[in-house]
Write an enzyme that holds these catalytic residues in place. Sequence first.
Site, PDB file in Angstrom:
ATOM      1  CB  CYS A   2      -0.875   0.130   1.193  1.00 22.78           C
ATOM      2  SG  CYS A   2      -1.901  -1.437   1.382  1.00 22.78           S
ATOM      3  NE  ARG A  27       4.532   1.968  -0.763  1.00 28.41           N
ATOM      4  CZ  ARG A  27       5.555   1.618  -0.431  1.00 28.41           C
ATOM      5  NH1 ARG A  27       6.363   1.883  -1.236  1.00 28.41           N
ATOM      6  NH2 ARG A  27       5.621   1.207   0.808  1.00 28.41           N
ATOM      7  CD1 TRP A  74      -1.284  -5.711  -4.140  1.00 28.13           C
ATOM      8  CD2 TRP A  74      -0.453  -6.573  -2.229  1.00 28.13           C
ATOM      9  NE1 TRP A  74      -0.848  -7.050  -4.387  1.00 28.13           N
ATOM     10  CE2 TRP A  74      -0.402  -7.466  -3.323  1.00 28.13           C
ATOM     11  CE3 TRP A  74       0.003  -6.680  -0.951  1.00 28.13           C
ATOM     12  CZ2 TRP A  74       0.174  -8.661  -3.024  1.00 28.13           C
ATOM     13  CZ3 TRP A  74       0.342  -7.942  -0.568  1.00 28.13           C
ATOM     14  CH2 TRP A  74       0.549  -9.081  -1.539  1.00 28.13           C
ATOM     15  CG  ASN A 100       2.766   0.584   3.507  1.00 28.67           C
ATOM     16  OD1 ASN A 100       2.399  -0.810   3.381  1.00 28.67           O
ATOM     17  ND2 ASN A 100       3.867   0.741   3.310  1.00 28.67           N
ATOM     18  N   GLY A 101       1.207  -1.635   5.924  1.00 25.01           N
ATOM     19  CA  GLY A 101       1.741  -2.799   6.882  1.00 25.01           C
ATOM     20  C   GLY A 101       0.773  -4.001   7.341  1.00 25.01           C
ATOM     21  CD  GLU A 482      14.070 -11.674 -13.890  1.00 25.55           C
ATOM     22  OE1 GLU A 482      13.658 -12.330 -12.736  1.00 25.55           O
ATOM     23  OE2 GLU A 482      13.816 -10.582 -14.184  1.00 25.55           O
ATOM     24  CE  LYS A 486      10.483  -9.669 -14.750  1.00 26.49           C
ATOM     25  NZ  LYS A 486      11.563  -9.151 -13.677  1.00 26.49           N
ATOM     26  CD  GLU A 489       7.106  -9.809 -12.790  1.00 29.37           C
ATOM     27  OE1 GLU A 489       6.458  -9.125 -11.929  1.00 29.37           O
ATOM     28  OE2 GLU A 489       8.326  -9.846 -12.956  1.00 29.37           O
ATOM     29  CG  HIS A 505      16.489 -36.455 -15.046  1.00 36.93           C
ATOM     30  ND1 HIS A 505      16.887 -37.643 -14.964  1.00 36.93           N
ATOM     31  CD2 HIS A 505      17.353 -35.513 -15.291  1.00 36.93           C
ATOM     32  CE1 HIS A 505      18.277 -37.666 -15.368  1.00 36.93           C
ATOM     33  NE2 HIS A 505      18.646 -36.228 -15.608  1.00 36.93           N
ATOM     34  CE  LYS A 604       9.767  -1.617  -9.019  1.00 37.20           C
ATOM     35  NZ  LYS A 604      10.034  -2.412  -9.971  1.00 37.20           N
TER      36      LYS A 604
END
Length: 609
Positions: A2, A27, A74, A100-101, A482, A486, A489, A505, A604
């Site tokens: 947030c 955020r 968020w 926020n938290g 990576e 990418k 997401e 395997h 983010k």
Amino acid sequence: MCGIVGYIGKRNSQSVLLNGLKKLEYRGYDSAGVAVHTAQGLHICKSKGRISELESRLQDAPLVGSAGIGHTRWATHGKPSDVNSHPHTDIETKISVVHNGIIENHLSLKEELEALGCTFVSETDTEVISHLIARYYEGDLVQAVRRAVARLRGAYAIAVLSEHEPDKLIAVRWASPLIIGVGEDEHFIGSDIPAILEYTRDVYILNDGEMAVLTRDGAELMTLEGNFIARQPFRIEWDLAMAEKDGYEHFMLKEIHEQPRAFRDTLRGRIDSGRQAVVLPELEASGFDPRQVRRIHLVACGTAYHAALVGKAAIERLTRIPVEAEVASEYRYRSPLADEHTLVVAVSQSGETADTLAAMKEARTLGARVIAITNVVGSSAAREADAVLFTMAGPEIAVASTKAYTSQLIALYLLAIYLADRLGTMDPSDSAELLAMLEKLPLQAGETLAGAGLLQELAANIAGCEHLFFIGRGLDYAAALEASLKLKEMSYIHSEAYPAGELKHGSLALIEDGTPVVAVALQDSLLEKTIGNIKEVKARGAYVIGIAPEGDTELAKAADRVVYVPRSHALLSPALAAIPLQLLAYYAALARGNDVDKPRNLAKSVTVE
Ligand code: F6R
């Protein structure tokens, strides 16, 4: 997670709050709201959805007043909805809070407050804060906030606005970032600098356990125990233009294209070409002695963890010190073997990732020396560490990390060469060759970007698929991990990365006619083996896109399509491989009509554990 903002001063607060929230949307962006003290008292407007939803509600019914707080959310506790959006208030709507938290003990506090007659309207953890403040309010808002936060366990950055004392904003920080902006006849609160940079460059960065009391005319900083703090504001030197889109359609595309500049800036001043050595005065100044180091732990999350995997290979290869790269959220739960001879390197773009900060704390407790590699000056990681290597990527706004990741690689290469040089574990001619290749990377990154057209075409080919595989060996496997993250997401296509030799395997069973497989093959010494693995997937019908060094002819024979990147030192190749793979993810997301800069379900800065 947030983002929070606050304003008190000479302007109408609504537009300052909305501008700030738009800068903080990275955020979290599932709901937003503001509280403004108007001539009729405290008024709240909030809405599920993007900030544009809130903005249109405010256009219909503007809130006029010179003090206000705002929030972009968020969701952690309670689904995104109007009622769960912040600000939250007490029963009488006299006290409003944005947070926020996470308040870990909110359930027990809620039970206690309900027993005292409080009615809760939302499912959030935050609502306990506004009720607690109301409970403790006896004519002194600062005192009430102080008593309320003393009851909280967890992480919080909060801003409080109350009708009882409308000429005041209160901000408190514990384990979630918070800054205070100082203007002329106005003061600001923000989770991050871009939220207020349009209005002021002078900021205080609050530490854990500190609060700020803001009026139009001043900002008083104090500890939660009430001791006043004398601190000079910090001057922000970078420009808001650096955080704007600069004509690109999306921040992500802009940030991908900024990589040559970010590489250059991260290298700047760190290579002494006369001595052919890396100079890291930040480490020297901290009294760091590489000869004391017996083992190294790299801790990071997500993309930064993939940078750490490359860092592990580079440091181990050049120094022969054992290195572990570890997902930060796991680190402190496995009793890591760290002591005063352990160097812990935390890699974090934001410097605010809760898991990474917790790993740093654990490392400190065990007596290790802690270095942070971060992109944000003044971030919690930068302040927690014994020494900091800043990546000079500039503000990264798109949720998907691109230029910060490759700048982390550059910083890790510098660290590896620095350590090897100080320990005498590297032949001077090898070191000179590696440094020369490192200095060439910005130029080569620019050349790599020239291939964007081909990536757009290849992205169109894969955009309709359901599954995709990335394969590679050694450092190419780190690059593949990576690339896979990418693509997932950004495009929401399911993808997995495998060491190229591992598919046979078990996972080879998933390859069928037309399954796309991206094979990264930039390590000359492993090329033949990787080509063998490409043939295995081709034989099962895979459509293979190869990532090969310029001049290669072998991979081209085995793959359906090839993307060439400039030849570099094998250790450095992940920094170049990243660029076409970022473009592939970007264009695939675009082709699928996704919100490129704000992929679903993500934020983010992940400030919750
Ligand atoms: C993915 C991405 C995330 C971050 C991770 C750590 O594109 O950006 O995986 O890398 O959340 O963030 P920082 O580097 O800020 O600690």
